[in-house]
Design an enzyme around this catalytic site. Structure first.
Site, short mmCIF file in Angstrom:
data_model
loop_
_atom_site.label_atom_id
_atom_site.label_comp_id
_atom_site.label_asym_id
_atom_site.label_seq_id
_atom_site.Cartn_x
_atom_site.Cartn_y
_atom_site.Cartn_z
N ARG A 101 -14.40 -10.68 1.87
CA ARG A 101 -15.34 -11.42 2.70
C ARG A 101 -15.64 -12.76 2.04
O ARG A 101 -15.86 -12.82 0.82
CB ARG A 101 -16.67 -10.65 2.80
CG ARG A 101 -16.81 -9.66 3.92
CD ARG A 101 -16.98 -10.26 5.30
NE ARG A 101 -18.29 -10.85 5.61
CZ ARG A 101 -19.41 -10.17 5.75
NH1 ARG A 101 -19.46 -8.88 5.56
NH2 ARG A 101 -20.51 -10.80 6.09
N GLU A 126 -12.87 -13.34 6.76
CA GLU A 126 -12.13 -12.54 5.78
C GLU A 126 -11.02 -13.40 5.21
O GLU A 126 -10.21 -13.95 5.97
CB GLU A 126 -11.55 -11.29 6.45
CG GLU A 126 -11.05 -10.25 5.49
CD GLU A 126 -12.16 -9.30 5.00
OE1 GLU A 126 -13.27 -9.34 5.57
OE2 GLU A 126 -11.91 -8.55 4.04
N LYS A 160 -11.81 -4.37 10.81
CA LYS A 160 -12.23 -4.74 9.46
C LYS A 160 -10.96 -5.06 8.70
O LYS A 160 -10.12 -4.20 8.46
CB LYS A 160 -12.97 -3.56 8.81
CG LYS A 160 -13.39 -3.80 7.39
CD LYS A 160 -14.33 -2.68 6.94
CE LYS A 160 -14.59 -2.73 5.45
NZ LYS A 160 -14.77 -4.06 4.88
N LYS A 204 -19.65 -0.20 8.86
CA LYS A 204 -18.19 -0.23 8.67
C LYS A 204 -17.68 1.19 8.84
O LYS A 204 -18.30 2.15 8.37
CB LYS A 204 -17.82 -0.80 7.31
CG LYS A 204 -18.43 -0.11 6.11
CD LYS A 204 -18.08 -0.85 4.84
CE LYS A 204 -18.97 -0.40 3.70
NZ LYS A 204 -19.00 -1.36 2.59
N GLU A 241 -14.96 -4.66 16.04
CA GLU A 241 -13.85 -5.54 15.66
C GLU A 241 -13.15 -4.93 14.46
O GLU A 241 -13.71 -4.07 13.78
CB GLU A 241 -14.33 -6.96 15.39
CG GLU A 241 -15.29 -7.10 14.23
CD GLU A 241 -15.84 -8.54 14.11
OE1 GLU A 241 -15.03 -9.47 14.21
OE2 GLU A 241 -17.05 -8.69 13.94
N ARG A 289 -18.70 -12.96 -1.36
CA ARG A 289 -19.92 -12.44 -0.74
C ARG A 289 -21.08 -12.35 -1.71
O ARG A 289 -22.22 -12.17 -1.31
CB ARG A 289 -19.66 -11.08 -0.10
CG ARG A 289 -19.36 -10.01 -1.08
CD ARG A 289 -19.24 -8.72 -0.35
NE ARG A 289 -19.53 -7.64 -1.25
CZ ARG A 289 -19.39 -6.38 -0.96
NH1 ARG A 289 -18.99 -6.03 0.24
NH2 ARG A 289 -19.66 -5.46 -1.83
#
Lengths: 385, 529
Positions: free
Chosen positions: B233, B273, B228, B395, B226, B248
């Site tokens: 976050r 996000e 980023k 990532k 998906e 986060r």
């Protein structure tokens, strides 16, 4: 043959004596009466360093010159390549020891307090309290007196003669620790920190990073004064100067080489090494060592951290802020020149005290950071901080 | 206070992680409640005293020390607390009064009337030694920065009490300092504290960067991809009638983002996000930046930079804990949940279908639009695990843009770098003059830093306090993720995540890039032009 004074030393002495005798100087000399040339007319900053024109010599030149007066044996003050060198007997001995073949061939020893005429300048060396043999250079010319203090400190050091304040018209000072954050705590408290850690971790070696000239011997005498009478182990680079100090009457107690062979013996022992070696491969011969460092920089935590020091010991051969500012009061000079270090703050302070002050911005002295000296491997030869 | 000061000192000088853990364990074992609990709170950043901010401390020290000397000292030392601790003039007549305990300090700061804080602090500074002053100042400014993260402190506590760190994290947000219950649990004297979940924070699952060798070893069929998104976050927690937005690291953002919190009219815990989006179009990160680090928000900010959350994951649906389910099942639950609830100001982060790594690499290269930082790879069978487990999530950031710039200014760093010129401002040519376009302080090795520092010292043309201006002679190849228009910079452009990519010792400064080149890299520059 004397290269310094056209006549003999004895003659200079004879000439100087009555002047010295009659010269009880005022603690706060008056501003220059008209007709006296200001000292900045006869002492010049040159690329080589501070030049005393009417005497035709430099003080602690950073590049080779014809004639040099050297204040003390640290490698940023006593550099090789000068043709004629005048210094205290101890400083000359230290230079000979450290430079070997590069030591100056033509030297002239001058004892503390003994006046000598060089050209049109009357010169005396006075104890600076920095390391063995360290001297301030007292210059008199055309009715003015200038004192170039080299590096100095004010607190008790059993390895050298104590600093002697000399009233003067211009005082030339260092400012290595010229910020009010630098206040060296009492030496014995720092040494007790070390002894406490040794009691706490009796199985670990304690390796203390200390410069070969001055700091090493000072740490040893402090340990002895605190009652530590076991042998002290030395990195090879520290031995020759300890021997030399012994020759000059400095008692250091029992010293042993920290050789690889002594591995077992080194467990729980106290070891002195140049700062760079203390954190480097050399220290692998020690069992799980506690790395200590004896330096004025250790006052600032992040500096200690950068060096990977676990036990910082604030022990310095330079004046701290209080000593610097007290010295300005003691010599009572209406004008101060700052050679190297954190000169801005000291100039600011002096100005606020009504003293004319300026920075000379001499280059080549005191690598700004301890770690730079270590990177260059100057640990063994560099000067103490 | 003395024990706490000794701990802080020892931690500062302890280079190894294990050594730090040992020191912390010793402290927990040897120090009574509540002192050790306050120490843990300080180390985990759980204490904050509104009235004792750095500005007030500067004001206080100005009453005792010449401001010029203080400024020079601060520049040299590089740390406010340490500078004040060292420069504080001791009053010999106070030397015999007893320094305060940590408990006294914490309670004193809590109970003191507004306006009398600094008076209290001044009294303490006079009775403490330099180490004590340092610890006190670090404590009341709430930023210890002594190389101990909250995670490390909790790890030490877990190790000491033979507890599972994940369990400590799980209960953590239900606890309040000085943590008497937690210490009782660690010493086997008490029950595990209630997870206190409610609207508390759950440890978030983080990813590792994807290295080339990782990718070749991975089976593409085992992973979902998906986008980023280029925001921050967040964890959205709507439980027991409370609505919280957490970063986060578990910091609360709800106050600054009421436009998200107000729409959390559901009972769930979500991962997503946080972005600024206008009409469904994600705005540059810079727009979000305007809204971060604020306790409250203005009506104008809400209007001009409306917040949006793009959802990645679901942790709880009502009281049901979904974290043990595989990612693919959680994803299905998230989609069903979203269809049913349709929360405002939120959408789903779409999955990116792909056949193999090559196709995915091409998709990643092609993605230049706003808001996309790269790709996320998540193992289909991965449960939601707090922390940064290696393997389940990666990532894969898209390639950086680069530009040859000229070093213009350098400033000393802080902390470990306080003796090095390590913060670099660089510029590009506009006509015959250089205009600054950004600032970077990482991307080089320690050895390169030594070289850069030396270069700066040897090429200084002017000094402005801690900043040195250097002659235009060193080319720095700077990498950055994107560039956006900015009114805050003289050049009119701002880079995102600039870092030193390479030092071009070889390249003459006149051959560095021009401002026009950078302007062409702005997202949507062609359309706007």
């Amino acid at each position: 043959m004397r290269l310094w004074d056209e006549g003999a030393g004895a003659m200079a002495l004879a000439w100087a004596r009555p002047i010295l005798g009659g010269m009880a100087p005022a603690l706060h000399p008056q501003p220059l009466p008209s007709g006296r040339p200001h000292p900045d007319r006869w002492i010049k900053v040159q690329p080589e360093g501070l030049y005393v024109e009417p005497g035709g010599f430099h003080i602690d030149p950073v590049r080779p010159v014809e004639r040099a007066v050297v204040t003390h044996g640290h490698s940023d003050h006593a550099r090789p390549g000068n043709r004629h060198v005048l210094a205290t007997p101890a400083t000359l001995a230290i230079m000979a020891q450290r430079m070997g073949e590069a030591a100056p061939a033509s030297t002239q020893p001058l004892e503390y307090g003994e006046p000598i005429r060089i050209g049109d300048v009357l010169v005396r060396l006075v104890p600076a309290g920095h390391v063995l043999g360290s001297a301030q250079v007292v210059l008199e010319h055309a009715g003015s007196r200038v004192v170039v203090s080299g590096d100095y400190k004010r607190r008790l050091d059993r390895t050298c003669a104590p600093f002697e304040p000399v009233p003067c018209d211009v005082f030339v000072t260092e400012a290595t620790f010229g910020l009010p954050v630098f206040r060296h705590p009492p030496d014995l408290g720092e040494v007790e920190k070390l002894l406490h850690s040794m009691a706490l971790f009796p199985e670990r070696s304690h390796v203390v990073g200390a410069y070969a000239l001055g700091k090493c011997q000072r740490v040893i005498t402090l340990l002895r004064a605190a009652g530590y009478d076991r042998p002290v182990y030395l990195h090879g680079a520290l031995e020759p100067l300890c021997t030399l100090y012994g020759r000059f009457g400095v008692e250091l107690g029992e010293l042993r080489p920290a050789t690889v062979a002594a591995r077992e013996e080194l467990k729980g022992a106290l070891v002195l090494a140049p700062p760079a070696a203390a954190t480097d491969r050399w220290a692998r011969r020690l069992s799980d060592p506690v790395v200590a460092m004896a330096s004025g920089w250790m006052r600032v935590r992040q500096r200690a951290r950068q060096r990977g020091v676990e036990l910082p010991l604030v022990i310095s051969d330079h004046a701290d802020w209080d000593e610097l500012t007290q010295t300005l009061e003691d010599v009572g000079a209406p004008e101060v020149w700052v050679t190297h270090g954190r000169e801005e703050a000291l100039v600011h302070h002096a100005t606020r005290r009504g003293i004319r002050a300026r920075a000379l911005a001499l280059i080549g002295f005191e690598e700004e950071d301890l770690e730079e000296a270590a990177v260059k491997g100057e640990g063994a030869r560099g000067k103490g901080a | 206070m003395n024990r706490f000061a000794a701990l802080i000192d020892a931690l500062v000088f302890m280079p190894s992680r294990n050594g730090k853990i040992r020191l912390l364990i010793d402290h927990f074992a040897e120090t009574p409640d509540p002192e050790r609990g306050w120490a843990l709170a300080a180390l985990t950043g759980s204490l904050s005293f509104r009235e004792a901010k750095p500005a007030a401390i500067r004001q206080l020290v100005a009453t005792r020390v010449d401001p010029e000397l203080f400024a020079l000292s601060y520049d040299y030392v590089g740390d406010l607390a340490e500078t004040v601790a060292l420069i504080w003039p001791e009053r010999p007549e106070r030397a015999n009064s007893l320094p305060p305990s940590l408990d006294e300090v914490v309670r004193g700061l809590h109970d003191v009337k507004r306006g009398q804080v600094m008076e209290l602090v001044e009294g303490w500074l006079d009775t403490l030694d330099a180490s004590g002053r340092f610890a006190l100042l670090k404590l009341i400014t709430g930023s210890l920065r002594i190389g101990v993260s909250a995670r490390l402190a909790k790890t030490a506590l877990a190790e000491w009490g033979k507890l599972d760190i994940a369990e400590v994290e799980e209960v953590w947000h239900g606890l309040t300092p000085p943590y008497a219950g937690l210490f009782a649990w660690a010493e086997g004297r008490g029950e595990r504290p209630a997870a206190g979940h409610g609207a508390g924070f759950r440890p978030m699952m983080l990813s590792h960067p994807l290295e080339e060798e990782d990718r070749t070893a991975l089976d593409p069929a085992a992973y979902c991809a998906e986008w980023k998104w280029d925001g921050i976050r967040v964890q959205l927690v709507a439980r027991d009638g409370q609505r919280r937005v957490y970063s986060r690291t578990g910091d609360e953002l709800s106050g600054a983002f009421p436009d998200v919190a107000d729409h959390m009219l559901f009972d769930a815990v979500l991962d997503g996000e946080l972005l600024v989006a206008r009409d469904g179009v994600v705005a540059p990160f810079n727009d979000l930046q305007q809204r971060l680090n604020r306790k409250s928000v203005t009506a104008a900010m809400l209007r001009d930079g409306p917040a949006w959350v793009r959802l990645y994951d679901i942790l709880f649906d009502g009281g049901e804990d979904l974290r043990g389910l595989p990612f693919s099942e959680r994803r299905a639950r998230l989609e069903r949940w979203y269809e049913a609830v349709r929360p405002r100001r939120m959408d789903l982060s779409p999955l990116v279908p792909f056949q193999g790594w090559e196709q995915l690499a091409a998709l990643r290269e092609g993605a230049r639009e706003n808001g996309i930082e790269g790709l996320m790879l998540k193992r289909r069978d991965s449960p939601y695990l707090g922390g940064r487990p290696k393997g389940p999530w990666f990532k894969w950031k898209r390639g950086a843009l680069t530009l040859d710039t000229v070093l213009m200014y350098a400033q000393r760093g802080h902390g470990k770098r306080s003796s090095f010129y390590s913060d670099f401002t660089f510029g590009v040519w506009r006509g015959a003059e250089l205009v600054p376009v950004g600032k970077a302080y990482f991307g080089f090795t320690d050895a390169e830093l030594v070289e850069l520092d030396r270069w700066v010292r040897n090429h200084t043309v002017r000094k402005y306090g801690p900043v040195r201006e250097v002659s235009a002679g060193l080319v720095l190849e700077v990498a950055f993720d994107s560039v956006h228009p900015s009114t805050r910079h003289k050049s009119g452009l701002a880079m995102r995540f600039p870092r030193i990519h390479r030092i071009r010792w070889d390249k003459p400064a006149p051959e560095a890039d021009r401002l026009e080149t950078l302007a062409r890299m702005v997202v949507g520059a062609d359309a706007a032009a």
